[in-house]
Write an enzyme that holds these catalytic residues in place. Structure first.
Site, mmCIF file in Angstrom:
data_model
loop_
_atom_site.group_PDB
_atom_site.id
_atom_site.type_symbol
_atom_site.label_atom_id
_atom_site.label_comp_id
_atom_site.label_asym_id
_atom_site.label_seq_id
_atom_site.Cartn_x
_atom_site.Cartn_y
_atom_site.Cartn_z
ATOM 1 N N CYS A 92 30.163 -42.337 -4.891
ATOM 2 C CA CYS A 92 31.195 -41.775 -6.125
ATOM 3 C C CYS A 92 30.465 -41.471 -7.241
ATOM 4 O O CYS A 92 29.746 -41.979 -7.894
ATOM 5 C CB CYS A 92 31.948 -43.114 -6.345
ATOM 6 S SG CYS A 92 33.272 -42.705 -7.965
ATOM 7 N N CYS A 102 31.782 -42.249 -10.784
ATOM 8 C CA CYS A 102 31.232 -43.618 -11.287
ATOM 9 C C CYS A 102 30.048 -43.644 -11.609
ATOM 10 O O CYS A 102 29.378 -44.286 -12.579
ATOM 11 C CB CYS A 102 31.518 -44.557 -10.209
ATOM 12 S SG CYS A 102 33.019 -44.300 -8.813
ATOM 13 N N ASP A 103 29.201 -43.196 -10.671
ATOM 14 C CA ASP A 103 27.534 -43.359 -10.990
ATOM 15 C C ASP A 103 26.948 -42.462 -11.542
ATOM 16 O O ASP A 103 25.582 -42.603 -11.727
ATOM 17 C CB ASP A 103 27.282 -43.785 -9.620
ATOM 18 C CG ASP A 103 27.791 -45.006 -8.988
ATOM 19 O OD1 ASP A 103 28.401 -45.817 -9.722
ATOM 20 O OD2 ASP A 103 27.737 -45.030 -7.919
#
Ligand code: NAP
Length: 308
Positions: free
Chosen positions: A134, A137-138
């Site tokens: 993701c 997200c990261d």
């Protein structure tokens, strides 16, 4: 006679937990069935910094735990069971698990989706520690660091472009020369000075130090040459699969196995709703899954009111 729930939620990721919170607050007699870990995909994310109102640095498991506790506070019941089959053919729906049978007036399907894995050595062990599925997200964790992206489809190229806003360099590792992605994405990535390509190449193994990714062992599929490729992170985008096998033939789905809903999260079966990544949708984030769950629970309430 068996107990008949007002709502049964299938899946305890952000969509299911948010549905549980709203159904609980709406005083619906609700049961949530989760097969493994509450939080779903977010529970495997090291840190979540794009969910509003949470402390910076909150981990995926911590956020999942908070969501579950909040829903529990409003009296939703939770059970950990494997769903074996469902019967939506009647007004009262039946859910069969490995432990028993449940009856309910409404169902919210929130079993989510899972990113497809490549299958290289260390992929599972280093998930959340250098291996990610993701970008939104990261990405932030790899600011000014070199990273790799695996895949040659729209997701891989689109996410690679996004990742250039953070990483010092993004290398797209793809198993052949041709791309499945749309040509405009191919052109855009080729024109980006931060993106490099490692084509005809597959990842065989992740290298690590102290439990964190340090690089990849890659193989050129033409020459069969194996080499070490140092990177701090690798993002895998080789497709997604909805966890929808047991619902096939029971609710309307698209060709990818994603459940089709309207804006109220209604499926084609009265009393059956779907929320989160299992749904045919374009954005798959914790916040959008949580929103879906809330909408689905409110729609259940309305459906039950109309039933009476
Ligand atoms: P996808 O189109 O199925 O592409 C997957 C890519 O991963 C392919 O390039 C494939 O290689 C590669 N791959 C698959 N298994 C692999 C393995 N084991 N090892 C190495 N490489 C592997 O998946 P996606 O990119 O996630 O897209 C899914 C769907 O969503 C598509 O219909 C796509 O068009 C759509 N989507 C659209 C957009 C957009 O419109 N902007 C954005 C994202 C996704 P091969 O090509 O060699 O098979």
């Amino acid at each position: 006679m068996s107990h008949i729930y007002e709502t049964i939620i299938l899946g305890g990721g952000p969509a299911g937990l948010s549905a549980a919170l709203y159904a609980g607050r709406g005083k619906l007699d609700t049961l949530l069935i989760e097969k493994a870990t509450y939080g779903g995909q977010v529970a495997t994310t090291y840190e979540v910094d794009n969910y509003p109102g949470t402390d910076l640095g909150i981990t995926g498991p911590e956020l999942s735990d908070k969501m579950r506790k909040q829903a529990e506070h409003f009296n939703t019941k939770f059970t950990k069971e494997d769903i074996v089959s469902v019967d939506f053919s009647d007004t009262i729906k039946k859910i069969v698990t490995n432990k028993g049978e449940y009856l309910t007036k409404t169902v919210i399907i929130a079993t989510g989706a899972q990113p497809k894995m490549v299958g290289f050595k260390g992929e599972i062990e280093l998930r959340g520690r250098g291996v990610s599925y993701c970008a939104t997200c990261d990405a932030d964790f790899y600011t000014d660091l070199p990273i790799a992206v695996i895949g040659g489809g729209d997701s891989a190229l689109q996410e690679a472009l996004y990742l250039t806003k953070f990483a010092s360099k993004v290398t797209i590792i793809h198993r052949r020369q041709g791309f499945r992605a749309a040509q405009y994405l191919v052109d855009k990535t080729k024109a980006n000075p931060k993106i490099e390509f490692l084509l005809d190449t597959v990842v065989e193994e992740a290298m690590e130090e102290n439990g964190l990714l340090t690089g990849l062992k890659v193989k050129n599929v033409i020459t069969e040459e194996v080499s070490d490729f140092p990177v701090d992170g690798v993002f895998v985008f080789v497709g997604y699969e909805p966890i929808s096998e047991i619902f096939k033939g029971k609710v309307n789905m698209n060709a990818f196995g994603e459940i089709i809903t309207d804006v109220y999260m209604k499926t084609d079966v009265p009393g059956v709703f779907a929320a989160g990544d299992i749904r045919e949708t374009t954005i798959r984030q914790v916040i959008t899954a949580a929103a879906d769950g809330a909408v689905a629970a409110i729609s259940c309430e309305k459906y039950l009111e109309e039933m009476e």
